[in-house]
Design a protein around this motif. Sequence first.
Motif, mmCIF file in Angstrom:
data_model
loop_
_atom_site.group_PDB
_atom_site.id
_atom_site.type_symbol
_atom_site.label_atom_id
_atom_site.label_comp_id
_atom_site.label_asym_id
_atom_site.label_seq_id
_atom_site.Cartn_x
_atom_site.Cartn_y
_atom_site.Cartn_z
ATOM 1 N N PHE A 134 0.819 -1.212 0.000
ATOM 2 C CA PHE A 134 0.000 0.000 0.000
ATOM 3 C C PHE A 134 0.855 1.265 0.000
ATOM 4 N N HIS A 135 2.179 1.095 0.030
ATOM 5 C CA HIS A 135 3.082 2.238 0.166
ATOM 6 C C HIS A 135 4.179 2.272 -0.897
ATOM 7 N N SER A 136 4.203 1.295 -1.800
ATOM 8 C CA SER A 136 5.232 1.227 -2.839
ATOM 9 C C SER A 136 4.588 0.856 -4.159
ATOM 10 N N PHE A 137 5.194 1.338 -5.242
ATOM 11 C CA PHE A 137 4.698 0.954 -6.569
ATOM 12 C C PHE A 137 4.903 -0.536 -6.784
ATOM 13 N N ARG A 138 6.091 -1.036 -6.495
ATOM 14 C CA ARG A 138 6.363 -2.478 -6.566
ATOM 15 C C ARG A 138 6.628 -2.945 -5.132
ATOM 16 N N GLU A 139 5.664 -3.658 -4.580
ATOM 17 C CA GLU A 139 5.794 -4.100 -3.193
ATOM 18 C C GLU A 139 6.978 -5.025 -3.017
ATOM 19 N N LYS A 140 7.418 -5.120 -1.767
ATOM 20 C CA LYS A 140 8.503 -6.034 -1.417
ATOM 21 C C LYS A 140 8.188 -6.647 -0.062
ATOM 22 N N THR A 141 8.780 -7.801 0.170
ATOM 23 C CA THR A 141 8.640 -8.450 1.462
ATOM 24 C C THR A 141 9.443 -7.659 2.483
ATOM 25 N N CYS A 142 8.776 -7.213 3.536
ATOM 26 C CA CYS A 142 9.424 -6.386 4.565
ATOM 27 C C CYS A 142 9.625 -7.121 5.883
ATOM 28 N N LEU A 143 8.872 -8.190 6.105
ATOM 29 C CA LEU A 143 8.983 -8.923 7.359
ATOM 30 C C LEU A 143 8.476 -10.340 7.139
ATOM 31 N N ILE A 144 9.186 -11.295 7.720
ATOM 32 C CA ILE A 144 8.754 -12.691 7.690
ATOM 33 C C ILE A 144 8.555 -13.128 9.141
ATOM 34 N N GLN A 145 7.321 -13.517 9.469
ATOM 35 C CA GLN A 145 7.035 -14.035 10.801
ATOM 36 C C GLN A 145 7.115 -15.555 10.730
ATOM 37 N N PHE A 146 7.808 -16.117 11.708
ATOM 38 C CA PHE A 146 8.067 -17.553 11.704
ATOM 39 C C PHE A 146 7.944 -18.054 13.133
ATOM 40 N N THR A 147 6.993 -18.948 13.357
ATOM 41 C CA THR A 147 6.760 -19.494 14.696
ATOM 42 C C THR A 147 6.943 -21.002 14.668
ATOM 43 N N PHE A 148 7.667 -21.521 15.644
ATOM 44 C CA PHE A 148 7.797 -22.968 15.826
ATOM 45 C C PHE A 148 7.858 -23.217 17.323
ATOM 46 N N GLY A 149 7.103 -24.232 17.762
ATOM 47 C CA GLY A 149 7.000 -24.454 19.207
ATOM 48 C C GLY A 149 6.485 -23.186 19.862
ATOM 49 N N GLU A 150 7.201 -22.725 20.851
ATOM 50 C CA GLU A 150 6.848 -21.483 21.543
ATOM 51 C C GLU A 150 7.728 -20.316 21.098
ATOM 52 N N ARG A 151 8.516 -20.516 20.049
ATOM 53 C CA ARG A 151 9.459 -19.495 19.572
ATOM 54 C C ARG A 151 8.844 -18.691 18.441
ATOM 55 N N HIS A 152 9.014 -17.380 18.523
ATOM 56 C CA HIS A 152 8.516 -16.468 17.501
ATOM 57 C C HIS A 152 9.702 -15.672 16.961
ATOM 58 N N LEU A 153 9.967 -15.834 15.669
ATOM 59 C CA LEU A 153 11.039 -15.092 15.024
ATOM 60 C C LEU A 153 10.429 -14.060 14.087
ATOM 61 N N LEU A 154 10.947 -12.847 14.151
ATOM 62 C CA LEU A 154 10.589 -11.805 13.200
ATOM 63 C C LEU A 154 11.842 -11.550 12.370
ATOM 64 N N ILE A 155 11.806 -12.001 11.137
ATOM 65 C CA ILE A 155 12.972 -11.982 10.258
ATOM 66 C C ILE A 155 12.893 -10.754 9.364
ATOM 67 N N ASP A 156 13.969 -9.977 9.357
ATOM 68 C CA ASP A 156 14.016 -8.722 8.598
ATOM 69 C C ASP A 156 14.746 -8.914 7.270
ATOM 70 N N PRO A 157 14.018 -9.182 6.180
ATOM 71 C CA PRO A 157 14.685 -9.357 4.891
ATOM 72 C C PRO A 157 15.245 -8.054 4.327
ATOM 73 N N LEU A 158 14.837 -6.917 4.862
ATOM 74 C CA LEU A 158 15.377 -5.633 4.413
ATOM 75 C C LEU A 158 16.801 -5.424 4.908
ATOM 76 N N ALA A 159 17.236 -6.243 5.865
ATOM 77 C CA ALA A 159 18.597 -6.155 6.387
ATOM 78 C C ALA A 159 19.582 -6.885 5.471
ATOM 79 N N ASP A 160 19.105 -7.364 4.334
ATOM 80 C CA ASP A 160 19.958 -8.032 3.346
ATOM 81 C C ASP A 160 20.673 -9.235 3.958
ATOM 82 N N ILE A 161 19.870 -10.111 4.581
ATOM 83 C CA ILE A 161 20.435 -11.310 5.193
ATOM 84 C C ILE A 161 20.229 -12.514 4.278
#
Length: 176
Positions: A33-60
């Motif tokens: 809603f904020h870019s002409f060509r959208e991009k993935t900005c955050l990946i939420q990943f949960t396993f067991g009781e662990r919640h990871l917020l992965i930042d693909p904008l950090a070029d990882i």
Amino acid sequence: MNYQWIDDSSRLAEELDPIRSGPVAVDLEADSFHSFREKTCLIQFTFGERHLLIDPLADIDTGPLGRILADPAIQKVFHGSDYDLRLLQRDFGYRVRGLFDTMIAARLTGETAFGLAALLDRFCQVELDKRHQRADWSVRPLPGEMLDYAVNDTAHLFRLSGLLTDRLRELGRLEW
């Protein structure tokens, strides 16, 4: 809710390396809603009781995530996966195997309100605040309330998928 913010390749590899079975819950946030060509900005990943917020904008290097997504033996639980699957393929080259989509499952049970908030309210008595759904996810640092929103998009998917699986089994529609 507790979570780990991941913006470093070695830390992501370390967190994901032990995962050999599932289920895992996955969601993505983009800036459509904020870019002409959208991009993935955050990946939420949960396993067991662990919640990871992965930042693909950090070029990882998200390769360890790709390994898990491609493994058909590890069940991946998404809600409304169609857009996320397109972004994962386009932005990272990842194809997801072993997918369970709670939106599709809800439709197959005959539910007429199949948004995540409606399903969690009905089946799990969990109220989601969806006001950040159209937020600009490319902003850094992300405010705490947006991080909480992001974690809640995957935190309850295991319970919901279990309840929907039971319902599908009762209806004789699990194979569908």
